[in-house]
Scaffold this active site. Sequence first.
Site, short mmCIF file in Angstrom:
data_model
loop_
_atom_site.label_atom_id
_atom_site.label_comp_id
_atom_site.label_asym_id
_atom_site.label_seq_id
_atom_site.Cartn_x
_atom_site.Cartn_y
_atom_site.Cartn_z
NE ARG A 1 -2.58 0.08 3.57
CZ ARG A 1 -3.38 0.39 4.56
NH1 ARG A 1 -4.68 0.29 4.40
NH2 ARG A 1 -2.92 0.79 5.71
CB THR B 1 -2.08 7.20 -3.01
OG1 THR B 1 -1.43 5.92 -3.15
CG2 THR B 1 -1.20 8.28 -3.62
CG ASP C 1 2.64 -3.02 8.82
OD1 ASP C 1 2.89 -4.17 8.40
OD2 ASP C 1 2.66 -2.02 8.09
CG ASP D 1 6.35 -3.22 9.62
OD1 ASP D 1 7.13 -3.58 8.71
OD2 ASP D 1 5.85 -2.09 9.69
C1 PRP Z 1 -0.93 -4.92 4.30
C2 PRP Z 1 -1.70 -6.21 4.34
C3 PRP Z 1 -2.52 -6.14 3.09
C4 PRP Z 1 -2.80 -4.66 2.96
C5 PRP Z 1 -4.21 -4.41 3.43
O1 PRP Z 1 0.15 -5.01 3.46
O2 PRP Z 1 -0.89 -7.33 4.45
O3 PRP Z 1 -1.84 -6.60 1.94
O4 PRP Z 1 -1.90 -3.98 3.83
O5 PRP Z 1 -4.56 -3.10 3.23
P1 PRP Z 1 -5.67 -2.66 2.19
O6 PRP Z 1 -6.83 -3.58 2.39
O7 PRP Z 1 -5.98 -1.24 2.58
O8 PRP Z 1 -5.11 -2.74 0.81
P2 PRP Z 1 1.21 -3.79 3.27
O9 PRP Z 1 0.75 -2.91 2.14
O10 PRP Z 1 1.43 -3.12 4.58
O11 PRP Z 1 2.49 -4.53 2.75
P3 PRP Z 1 3.44 -5.56 3.52
O12 PRP Z 1 2.67 -6.86 3.66
O13 PRP Z 1 4.59 -5.69 2.62
O14 PRP Z 1 3.79 -4.99 4.86
N1 URA Z 2 -2.28 -3.43 6.86
C1 URA Z 2 -1.91 -3.92 8.07
O1 URA Z 2 -0.92 -4.65 8.19
N2 URA Z 2 -2.63 -3.57 9.13
C2 URA Z 2 -3.72 -2.78 9.05
O2 URA Z 2 -4.36 -2.50 10.06
C3 URA Z 2 -4.07 -2.28 7.78
C4 URA Z 2 -3.34 -2.64 6.69
#
Ligand code: PRP
Ligand code: URA
Length: 252
Positions: A147, A151, A243, A246
């Site tokens: 994400r 944005t 997160d 993380d």
């Molecule tokens: C997180 C999560 C989803 C997304 C959800 O990933 O694992 O993929 O956010 O958010 P959304 O429904 O608003 O799209 P992130 O973008 O943080 O990436 P990561 O798994 O690499 O930390």
């Molecule tokens: N992605 C995450 O990992 N946690 C949230 O709460 C939203 C998006």
Amino acid sequence: LSAFKQKTGAEKILFSSPKDLKKKCVCFKVYMKFTTTEKIIMTQQNLVIFDHPLISHKIALLRSVETGAKQFRELVEEITTLMAFEALKDVPTKLVEITTPLERCTQKVVVENSVVIVPVLRAGLGMVNGIHTLLPTAKVGHIGMYRDHDTLEPREYYCKLPEDISNRVVYVVDPMLATGGSAVAAIDFLKKHGCRNIIMMNIIGCPEGIKAVQEAHPDVEIFLAAVDEKLNEHAYIVPGLGDAGDRIFGTK
Ligand code: PRP
Ligand code: URA
């Protein structure tokens, strides 16, 4: 169901096919605890929200800020396995002949290579072993998506899918369903690759994410271990668990 209709003011109960009686009961139970926005969601079809003490117990541990990366990863895996037991109940099967020590019989078995797991990177990786525990032969495809912090739009950065994915049942896995942007984009992408039988598994979702996926992909069944109240101003699920990526990979 008529009480449900009366209370929610819903015009249609979309999950009323006789086959889905069990699902209806789960949805009804969940609805009883929920606010107006969520009631509307509960009238949609293709949504299963687990209501099981073991899943709930593990989610409590997962949410806790005290839980470190090792335990967090183990919990994500365990919850996924518990969810998968139900989410894989309709995988393709065939009859085979078996010889027991006493006699021959026929027995249903899962059709080999019928299932593909597609984790949405990074956090979705944490759920793969949870399904492999039950179905070690499942192939794995990867979709890299993050994400954009400003944005909040999903950005695709990697994709590798099994060649024959279009004929398989595809399980998209990602612990978090927040705005739903990543899930909708991942499913769009899989459909462009010919996938028609797609199921999504998330550990924690929220009304906004469920609505986004249901509107964009009403054919996709969603399995959630918990539905939280809402998104905060940074589009994080609250109370949520922070997160997920993380916490799984210890990057913060
Ligand atoms: C997180 C999560 C989803 C997304 C959800 O990933 O694992 O993929 O956010 O958010 P959304 O429904 O608003 O799209 P992130 O973008 O943080 O990436 P990561 O798994 O690499 O930390
Ligand atoms: N992605 C995450 O990992 N946690 C949230 O709460 C939203 C998006």
